[in-house]
Design a protein around this motif. Structure first.
Motif, short mmCIF file in Angstrom:
data_model
loop_
_atom_site.label_atom_id
_atom_site.label_comp_id
_atom_site.label_asym_id
_atom_site.label_seq_id
_atom_site.Cartn_x
_atom_site.Cartn_y
_atom_site.Cartn_z
N UNK A 1 -12.27 -6.12 -8.49
CA UNK A 1 -11.63 -7.32 -9.02
C UNK A 1 -10.13 -7.12 -9.26
N UNK A 2 -9.47 -6.37 -8.39
CA UNK A 2 -8.02 -6.20 -8.50
C UNK A 2 -7.38 -6.57 -7.17
N UNK A 3 -6.14 -7.03 -7.23
CA UNK A 3 -5.35 -7.34 -6.04
C UNK A 3 -4.24 -6.28 -5.93
N UNK A 4 -4.29 -5.51 -4.85
CA UNK A 4 -3.23 -4.54 -4.57
C UNK A 4 -2.23 -5.21 -3.64
N UNK A 5 -0.96 -5.15 -4.02
CA UNK A 5 0.09 -5.85 -3.28
C UNK A 5 1.11 -4.85 -2.77
N UNK A 6 1.35 -4.88 -1.47
CA UNK A 6 2.36 -4.04 -0.83
C UNK A 6 3.70 -4.75 -1.00
N UNK A 7 4.32 -4.54 -2.16
CA UNK A 7 5.55 -5.25 -2.49
C UNK A 7 5.42 -5.85 -3.88
N UNK A 8 6.18 -6.92 -4.14
CA UNK A 8 6.13 -7.56 -5.46
C UNK A 8 5.21 -8.77 -5.43
N UNK A 9 4.96 -9.33 -6.62
CA UNK A 9 3.96 -10.39 -6.73
C UNK A 9 4.36 -11.68 -6.03
N UNK A 10 5.65 -11.88 -5.79
CA UNK A 10 6.10 -13.13 -5.17
C UNK A 10 6.15 -13.07 -3.66
N UNK A 11 6.54 -11.94 -3.11
CA UNK A 11 6.77 -11.86 -1.65
C UNK A 11 5.96 -10.78 -0.95
N UNK A 12 5.23 -9.96 -1.71
CA UNK A 12 4.48 -8.86 -1.10
C UNK A 12 3.25 -9.34 -0.36
N UNK A 13 2.59 -8.40 0.32
CA UNK A 13 1.39 -8.72 1.10
C UNK A 13 0.17 -8.04 0.48
N UNK A 14 -0.95 -8.76 0.39
CA UNK A 14 -2.18 -8.12 -0.10
C UNK A 14 -2.57 -6.97 0.82
N UNK A 15 -3.07 -5.89 0.23
CA UNK A 15 -3.45 -4.74 1.05
C UNK A 15 -4.62 -4.02 0.39
N UNK A 16 -5.11 -3.00 1.06
CA UNK A 16 -6.17 -2.15 0.52
C UNK A 16 -5.63 -0.74 0.39
N UNK A 17 -6.43 0.14 -0.19
CA UNK A 17 -6.01 1.53 -0.35
C UNK A 17 -5.89 2.25 0.98
N UNK A 18 -6.47 1.67 2.04
CA UNK A 18 -6.38 2.28 3.36
C UNK A 18 -5.07 1.95 4.06
N UNK A 19 -4.34 0.97 3.57
CA UNK A 19 -3.06 0.60 4.16
C UNK A 19 -1.98 1.58 3.74
N UNK A 20 -0.77 1.38 4.28
CA UNK A 20 0.33 2.32 4.01
C UNK A 20 1.54 1.58 3.45
N UNK A 21 2.43 2.35 2.84
CA UNK A 21 3.65 1.79 2.27
C UNK A 21 4.52 1.19 3.37
N UNK A 22 4.93 -0.07 3.20
CA UNK A 22 5.76 -0.73 4.19
C UNK A 22 7.16 -0.17 4.25
N UNK A 23 7.84 -0.41 5.34
CA UNK A 23 9.18 0.14 5.54
C UNK A 23 10.20 -0.45 4.57
#
Length: 449
Positions: free
Chosen positions: A297-319
């Protein structure tokens, strides 16, 4: 002394989970991955194959439309996988890092003695040129068109955003070298915040420093451009993330590509919100190891809450990612009487709740939209949080209608999707404004190709 520009439109959203000014250790995973989707607008072409050994700085893929634009491997090691999606789209390139890192030596250079062409060639050779973006279209730029000007915003003011002044500590020399290098290409503007006091920002050399005083989105580089030197049709300006300026400075000062950056690990569901030094392409699982309160029940966001993309723990840090955010998903919430229940712990921009009496209070927000998409309401909501000299609501309507002439007349060449992030947050119609703006920019780019 910096030129001070005061902005009144905007909205500061205070959330629980701000980072403390300390760094926590992150145990690096064995494998990193570089994702072409981090570089908007490029057509990637792989230049390595599985089993190849690369050094840090060697190209993993290039921009097919501009083959001289390379994207360097953050680490040295063995290429373990080239992942493709539908229609063989390149999704990522994975590299198993060596125990002892090896670097391509591009040679130490002094940008003060170089001209603009030499700087561009050095960035192309080092695989960092693709990290530079441009307006119009808000895409990764190309070397075929030189910019009218270059803009760098060192102010991050989105909710739970990483403080660039903290990242700057220990990197002041590289930051100044990067600014000097960019200034050789075109006139360079550095935007800072009214509360920023680091000498490396306020006393930066070879650039014009402008201080922006106001609520979010004063830190958006598009907002700053709109108030300094707006983009007209036919003009091109470059925008550079301040972390990328440090990367560029390291390349010139050491002759090596070093893509380590300081990011913030933030959000109400993080046990210890703080900073960490990590490599671009690092696994989210390694960054968040043992630092999330609950896995469900958590949302992991690659970035900030306004412009980031939802991701999972299997994804990687964006450039271009400067924070990893973890907030509640909200899919397990059951509220009595919904929005009509009077309450003081929910945030509202229109005084629906008593929270408007406490403007500095921090809130625990989840990822729910709290409403369905409906007809667009011409209420002036966008104008209250969009400090740009454009008619936001009319521009969105023109894009939806595919009216290219109207889009151009209403200033689409000046905007990026992130400029409409706050408008999307306050929008009563629940429209995906950033997606709409992106579609409009892509349409214009294809039309003008």
């Amino acid at each position: 002394m910096a030129n001070v520009i005061k902005l009144r439109k905007g909205l500061d959203i205070h959330l629980i989970g701000k980072p403390t000014k300390e760094k926590i250790p992150v145990k690096a995973s064995g494998e990193i991955a570089l994702t072409p989707d981090s570089f908007v607008g490029i057509t990637p072409k792989i230049v390595v194959k599985e089993g190849d050994h690369v050094k840090a700085g060697d190209a993993l893929f290039i921009n097919k439309n501009y083959p001289e634009v390379k994207f360097a491997s953050p680490v040295s090691g063995k290429v373990t996988a080239v992942i493709r999606g539908e229609r063989r789209k390149l999704l990522c390139v994975k590299v198993l890092r060596d125990d002892v890192q090896q670097f391509v030596d591009f040679g130490v250079k002094d940008p003060r003695t170089m001209d603009g062409d030499a700087v561009v060639n050095a960035l192309l050779e080092g695989g960092l040129f693709g990290y530079i973006d441009q307006l119009p279209y808000a895409v990764s730029t190309n070397p075929s068109v030189m910019p009218r000007a270059i803009f760098v915003s060192a102010l991050r003011d989105k909710p739970l955003a990483a403080d660039f002044e903290f990242e700057l500590q220990g990197n002041e020399k590289d930051f100044q070298t990067g600014l000097t290098a960019l200034s050789k290409i075109a006139k360079t503007y550095l935007g800072i915040g009214g509360k920023q006091s680091a000498a490396a920002l306020t006393e930066a050399k070879d650039v014009e420093v402008n201080c922006f005083d106001g609520p979010c989105p004063a830190g958006n580089v598009g907002v700053q451009i709109n108030h300094i030197a707006p983009v007209n049709k036919g003009e091109v300006v470059w925008t550079v993330d301040p972390s990328v300026v440090i990367f560029i400075g390291r390349l010139f000062n050491t002759g090596k590509v070093n893509l380590t950056r300081t990011i913030a690990i933030v959000g109400s569901e993080v046990k210890n919100p703080a900073y960490a030094d990590v490599m671009i392409g690092e696994k989210i699982e390694a960054i968040l190891a043992d630092n999330v309160k609950e896995d469900s029940h958590v949302r992991i966001i690659n970035g900030n809450v306004l412009t980031g993309k939802p991701c999972t723990k299997e994804d990687v840090l964006g450039a271009h990612t400067s924070e990893i955010t973890v907030i509640p998903e909200g899919d397990d919430v059951d509220e009595l009487l919904g929005w009509i229940m009077p309450r003081a712990n929910d945030f509202s921009t229109n005084r629906s709740y008593f929270s408007w009496l406490m403007p500095k209070k921090e809130y625990k927000m989840d990822a729910r939209i709290k409403g369905g998409q409906r007809h667009m309401i011409m209420s002036g909501e966008y104008d209250k949080v969009l400090p740009m000299d454009i008619y936001g609501e009319y521009l969105v309507k023109a894009i939806i209608a595919n009216d290219i002439d109207q889009m151009e007349a209403l200033g689409i060449y000046e905007v990026a999707p992130e400029d409409f992030a706050l408008a999307e947050f306050v929008d009563s119609s629940k429209l995906e404004l950033q997606k709409i703006i992106r579609n409009g920019l892509d349409m214009l780019r294809k039309e003008n190709a």
